[in-house]
Design a protein around this motif. Structure first.
Motif, PDB file in Angstrom:
ATOM      1  N   ALA A 274      36.772 -22.902 -37.754  1.00 20.20           N
ATOM      2  CA  ALA A 274      37.483 -23.848 -36.875  1.00 20.20           C
ATOM      3  C   ALA A 274      36.491 -24.499 -35.906  1.00 20.20           C
ATOM      4  N   GLU A 275      35.601 -23.691 -35.324  1.00 15.48           N
ATOM      5  CA  GLU A 275      34.596 -24.252 -34.398  1.00 15.48           C
ATOM      6  C   GLU A 275      33.693 -25.256 -35.108  1.00 15.48           C
ATOM      7  N   ALA A 276      33.441 -25.005 -36.390  1.00 10.01           N
ATOM      8  CA  ALA A 276      32.583 -25.924 -37.145  1.00 10.01           C
ATOM      9  C   ALA A 276      33.303 -27.233 -37.464  1.00 10.01           C
ATOM     10  N   GLY A 277      34.619 -27.248 -37.249  1.00 10.42           N
ATOM     11  CA  GLY A 277      35.357 -28.491 -37.504  1.00 10.42           C
ATOM     12  C   GLY A 277      36.035 -28.519 -38.860  1.00 10.42           C
ATOM     13  N   LEU A 278      36.099 -27.334 -39.513  1.00  8.39           N
ATOM     14  CA  LEU A 278      36.728 -27.301 -40.835  1.00  8.39           C
ATOM     15  C   LEU A 278      38.246 -27.180 -40.753  1.00  8.39           C
ATOM     16  N   ASN A 279      38.787 -27.393 -39.560  1.00  9.86           N
ATOM     17  CA  ASN A 279      40.250 -27.347 -39.396  1.00  9.86           C
ATOM     18  C   ASN A 279      40.819 -28.758 -39.344  1.00  9.86           C
ATOM     19  N   GLY A 280      40.102 -29.728 -39.894  1.00  7.65           N
ATOM     20  CA  GLY A 280      40.608 -31.096 -39.916  1.00  7.65           C
ATOM     21  C   GLY A 280      39.891 -32.024 -38.953  1.00  7.65           C
ATOM     22  N   ARG A 281      38.914 -31.469 -38.189  1.00  9.91           N
ATOM     23  CA  ARG A 281      38.198 -32.333 -37.236  1.00  9.91           C
ATOM     24  C   ARG A 281      37.356 -33.374 -37.972  1.00  9.91           C
ATOM     25  N   GLU A 282      36.719 -32.932 -39.045  1.00  8.23           N
ATOM     26  CA  GLU A 282      36.022 -33.895 -39.904  1.00  8.23           C
ATOM     27  C   GLU A 282      36.036 -33.387 -41.331  1.00  8.23           C
ATOM     28  N   SER A 283      35.530 -34.165 -42.244  1.00 12.69           N
ATOM     29  CA  SER A 283      35.674 -33.782 -43.648  1.00 12.69           C
ATOM     30  C   SER A 283      34.733 -32.634 -43.986  1.00 12.69           C
ATOM     31  N   LEU A 284      35.146 -31.868 -44.982  1.00 15.59           N
ATOM     32  CA  LEU A 284      34.345 -30.745 -45.462  1.00 15.59           C
ATOM     33  C   LEU A 284      32.950 -31.210 -45.884  1.00 15.59           C
ATOM     34  N   SER A 285      32.888 -32.342 -46.579  1.00 20.25           N
ATOM     35  CA  SER A 285      31.587 -32.809 -47.071  1.00 20.25           C
ATOM     36  C   SER A 285      30.673 -33.187 -45.904  1.00 20.25           C
TER      37      SER A 285
ATOM     38  N   ARG B 281      27.121 -31.334 -45.155  1.00 21.78           N
ATOM     39  CA  ARG B 281      25.852 -32.074 -45.143  1.00 21.78           C
ATOM     40  C   ARG B 281      25.123 -31.921 -43.815  1.00 21.78           C
ATOM     41  N   VAL B 282      25.883 -31.963 -42.717  1.00 18.76           N
ATOM     42  CA  VAL B 282      25.246 -31.891 -41.395  1.00 18.76           C
ATOM     43  C   VAL B 282      24.703 -30.481 -41.137  1.00 18.76           C
ATOM     44  N   LEU B 283      25.571 -29.467 -41.279  1.00 20.50           N
ATOM     45  CA  LEU B 283      25.139 -28.107 -40.954  1.00 20.50           C
ATOM     46  C   LEU B 283      23.981 -27.665 -41.852  1.00 20.50           C
ATOM     47  N   SER B 284      24.050 -28.022 -43.118  1.00 20.93           N
ATOM     48  CA  SER B 284      22.990 -27.572 -44.030  1.00 20.93           C
ATOM     49  C   SER B 284      21.670 -28.298 -43.755  1.00 20.93           C
ATOM     50  N   SER B 285      21.743 -29.444 -43.072  1.00 25.06           N
ATOM     51  CA  SER B 285      20.484 -30.135 -42.748  1.00 25.06           C
ATOM     52  C   SER B 285      19.743 -29.434 -41.605  1.00 25.06           C
ATOM     53  N   PHE B 286      20.444 -28.566 -40.861  1.00 23.30           N
ATOM     54  CA  PHE B 286      19.784 -27.788 -39.784  1.00 23.30           C
ATOM     55  C   PHE B 286      19.364 -26.404 -40.273  1.00 23.30           C
ATOM     56  N   SER B 287      19.849 -25.998 -41.437  1.00 27.03           N
ATOM     57  CA  SER B 287      19.810 -24.582 -41.820  1.00 27.03           C
ATOM     58  C   SER B 287      19.006 -24.370 -43.096  1.00 27.03           C
ATOM     59  N   ASP B 288      18.584 -23.122 -43.289  1.00 26.28           N
ATOM     60  CA  ASP B 288      17.909 -22.743 -44.533  1.00 26.28           C
ATOM     61  C   ASP B 288      18.832 -21.979 -45.463  1.00 26.28           C
ATOM     62  N   LEU B 289      19.861 -21.370 -44.879  1.00 28.64           N
ATOM     63  CA  LEU B 289      20.838 -20.591 -45.651  1.00 28.64           C
ATOM     64  C   LEU B 289      22.169 -20.692 -44.917  1.00 28.64           C
ATOM     65  N   ILE B 290      23.269 -20.689 -45.675  1.00 30.59           N
ATOM     66  CA  ILE B 290      24.597 -20.663 -45.039  1.00 30.59           C
ATOM     67  C   ILE B 290      25.410 -19.537 -45.678  1.00 30.59           C
ATOM     68  N   THR B 291      26.044 -18.714 -44.832  1.00 33.41           N
ATOM     69  CA  THR B 291      26.969 -17.714 -45.340  1.00 33.41           C
ATOM     70  C   THR B 291      28.365 -18.084 -44.869  1.00 33.41           C
TER      71      THR B 291
ATOM     72  N   SER C  30      26.261 -28.950 -49.886  1.00 26.79           N
ATOM     73  CA  SER C  30      25.257 -28.308 -49.033  1.00 26.79           C
ATOM     74  C   SER C  30      23.844 -28.598 -49.530  1.00 26.79           C
ATOM     75  N   LEU C  31      22.943 -28.811 -48.576  1.00 25.28           N
ATOM     76  CA  LEU C  31      21.536 -29.064 -48.904  1.00 25.28           C
ATOM     77  C   LEU C  31      20.740 -27.763 -48.976  1.00 25.28           C
ATOM     78  N   CYS C  32      21.386 -26.632 -48.653  1.00 24.91           N
ATOM     79  CA  CYS C  32      20.704 -25.335 -48.721  1.00 24.91           C
ATOM     80  C   CYS C  32      21.622 -24.325 -49.412  1.00 24.91           C
ATOM     81  N   PRO C  33      21.073 -23.193 -49.848  1.00 23.08           N
ATOM     82  CA  PRO C  33      21.898 -22.209 -50.558  1.00 23.08           C
ATOM     83  C   PRO C  33      23.060 -21.696 -49.712  1.00 23.08           C
ATOM     84  N   VAL C  34      24.203 -21.501 -50.374  1.00 22.74           N
ATOM     85  CA  VAL C  34      25.414 -20.984 -49.737  1.00 22.74           C
ATOM     86  C   VAL C  34      25.744 -19.625 -50.362  1.00 22.74           C
ATOM     87  N   ILE C  35      26.021 -18.657 -49.489  1.00 18.28           N
ATOM     88  CA  ILE C  35      26.348 -17.303 -49.941  1.00 18.28           C
ATOM     89  C   ILE C  35      27.775 -16.973 -49.523  1.00 18.28           C
TER      90      ILE C  35
END
Ligand code: CP
Ligand code: NVA
Length: 304
Positions: free
Chosen positions: A75-86, A90-100, A116-121
Motif C-alpha cells: 500500500a505504501e508503495a502505491g499498489l493500492n490504486g495510487r498508480e499503475s503496477l507497471s 519500473r520506478v522501484l526497480s530502477s533504484f534497486s538491485d533485487l525486489i522481494t 521490473s528491471l531487476c530480479p523479483v523474488i
C-alpha cells in the motif's frame, strides 16, 4: 533476467547451485566470515502480509553481504490504486538491485516481474513459498545427508508451502506424501502441471495421518488457516482435528524421523509443544537457514 516467483523458474541444476552457495556461505558465517559479495546493493521489499522470518532474513542476508534493505508495504508503495503496477515496478526497480514481494495474489508478483528491471523474488503468495521450500531442502540435506529418496510427509493443508515443497520434491527426487482431509488435497490442476513438468514423479496422497507417517523421514506441518483465511479458522480446526502432529502421531513415525514446520506455528492446533520442542524437531535450524539460503540465493541471482 532471472526471477524466482515459483520453483518452476529454476532448473534442478540451478536449485543445487543455490543450495551449495548457501551451504558454503553458512560455513563461512560459522567461521566468522561474511564475504562482502554485494557491496552497495539495494534490496527493496514490498509486503502486504506480516512476516518475521522472510522479511528479516532477507534484510539480514543483504546486510551480511555488504548491501542494504529498504522495506515498504504494498500500500505504501502505491499498489493500492495510487498508480499503475507497471509504473511502480519500473520506478522501484530502477533504484534497486533485487525486489522481494509478499502478496495475497500470486498473479500480482508475476505481473510486477514483467515490468521490473531487476530480479523479483517471491517471499510468499497464496500459491507459492519458494524460498521456504529451498530452505527446507537445505535443512533436510544438512540433517539427513541427502535429498534423493528421502520421504517427506506433509500433514496438513495442501497450501502454498505444501505446493512449493511438492515442486521441490519433484526437482530433487524426494518422495512426498500429503496427508490431508478431503477438500484440502492438492488440486488436479496443480498435480497435472507438476507431472507435465516432471514426468515420472508422483506425489502421494493419504487421508490417514498415522499411515502416512509410518515411513516418513521428515514429518512436516504448517498452520491449518493461512494468512487471509482467518475467517475459516474454526471450520478448518474441525476439519484438521485428526491431523494434529502430536506425540501419538510421532510415535507412529520411525524414531529417526525429524519434525519440521516453516513457522509461525499455532501451538496446540497443528502441532503440540512436546513435538515442536522435542528431540526430533529441527524447526529452529530450519528458521535460521532462511537467512543462509537467502544469501546463497541473492549471490546466485546477482551472479556473485
Ligand atoms: N516461514 C515464514 O515465511 O515465516 P514469516 O511469515 O514470519 O516470514
Ligand atoms: N501457509 C502459511 C505460511 C506462513 C509462512 C501462510 O500462508 O500463512
Amino acid at each position: 533476467m532471472k526471477h524466482l516467483i515459483s520453483l518452476y523458474d529454476l532448473t534442478p541444476d540451478d536449485l543445487t547451485e543455490i543450495l551449495n552457495r548457501a551451504t558454503d556461505l553458512k560455513q563461512l558465517f560459522r567461521a566468522g566470515e561474511r564475504p562482502q559479495l554485494l557491496p552497495g546493493r539495494v534490496l527493496a521489499q514490498l509486503f502486504e502480509k506480516p512476516s518475521l522470518r522472510t522479511r528479516n532474513s532477507f534484510e539480514s542476508a543483504m546486510i551480511h553481504l555488504g548491501g542494504a534493505g529498504i522495506f515498504m508495504t504494498t500500500a505504501e508503495a502505491g499498489l493500492n490504486g495510487r498508480e499503475s503496477l507497471s509504473d511502480v515496478a519500473r520506478v522501484l526497480s530502477s533504484f534497486s538491485d533485487l525486489i522481494t514481494m509478499r502478496t495475497f495474489s500470486h498473479q500480482l508478483i508475476t505481473d510486477f516481474a514483467r515490468y521490473s528491471l531487476c530480479p523479483v523474488i517471491n517471499g510468499l503468495s497464496d500459491e507459492r513459498h519458494p524460498c521456504q521450500a529451498l530452505t527446507d531442502l537445505l535443512t533436510i540435506r544438512e540433517t539427513l545427508g541427502q535429498l534423493r529418496g528421502t520421504h517427506l510427509v506433509f500433514v496438513g493443508d495442501g497450501n502454498n508451502v505444501a505446493m512449493s515443497l511438492a515442486i521441490a520434491s519433484a526437482m530433487v527426487g524426494m518422495k512426498m506424501t500429503l496427508a490431508a482431509p478431503d477438500g484440502f488435497q492438492f488440486s488436479a490442476a496443480f498435480l497435472s502441471e507438476l507431472t507435465r513438468r516432471y514426468p515420472g514423479h508422483q506425489t502421494f496422497r493419504e487421508q490417514d495421518a498415522a499411515k502416512a507417517v509410518a515411513t516418513a523421514d521428515v514429518v512436516y506441518t504448517d498452520v491449518w488457516a493461512s494468512m487471509g483465511q482467518e475467517n475459516e479458522a474454526a471450520a478448518r480446526s474441525r476439519a484438521f482435528a485428526a491431523f494434529q502432529v502430536n506425540e501419538v502421531l510421532m510415535h507412529k513415525a520411525p524414531r529417526s524421523a525429524r519434525f519440521m514446520h516453516d513457522l509461525p506455528a499455532k501451538r496446540g492446533l497443528e502441532v503440540t509443544d512436546d513435538v515442536i520442542d522435542g528431540a526430533q524437531s529441527i524447526v529452529f535450524q530450519q528458521a535460521e537457514n532462511r537467512m543462509h539460503l537467502a544469501r546463497g540465493l541473492f549471490a546466485w541471482l546477482l551472479g556473485k
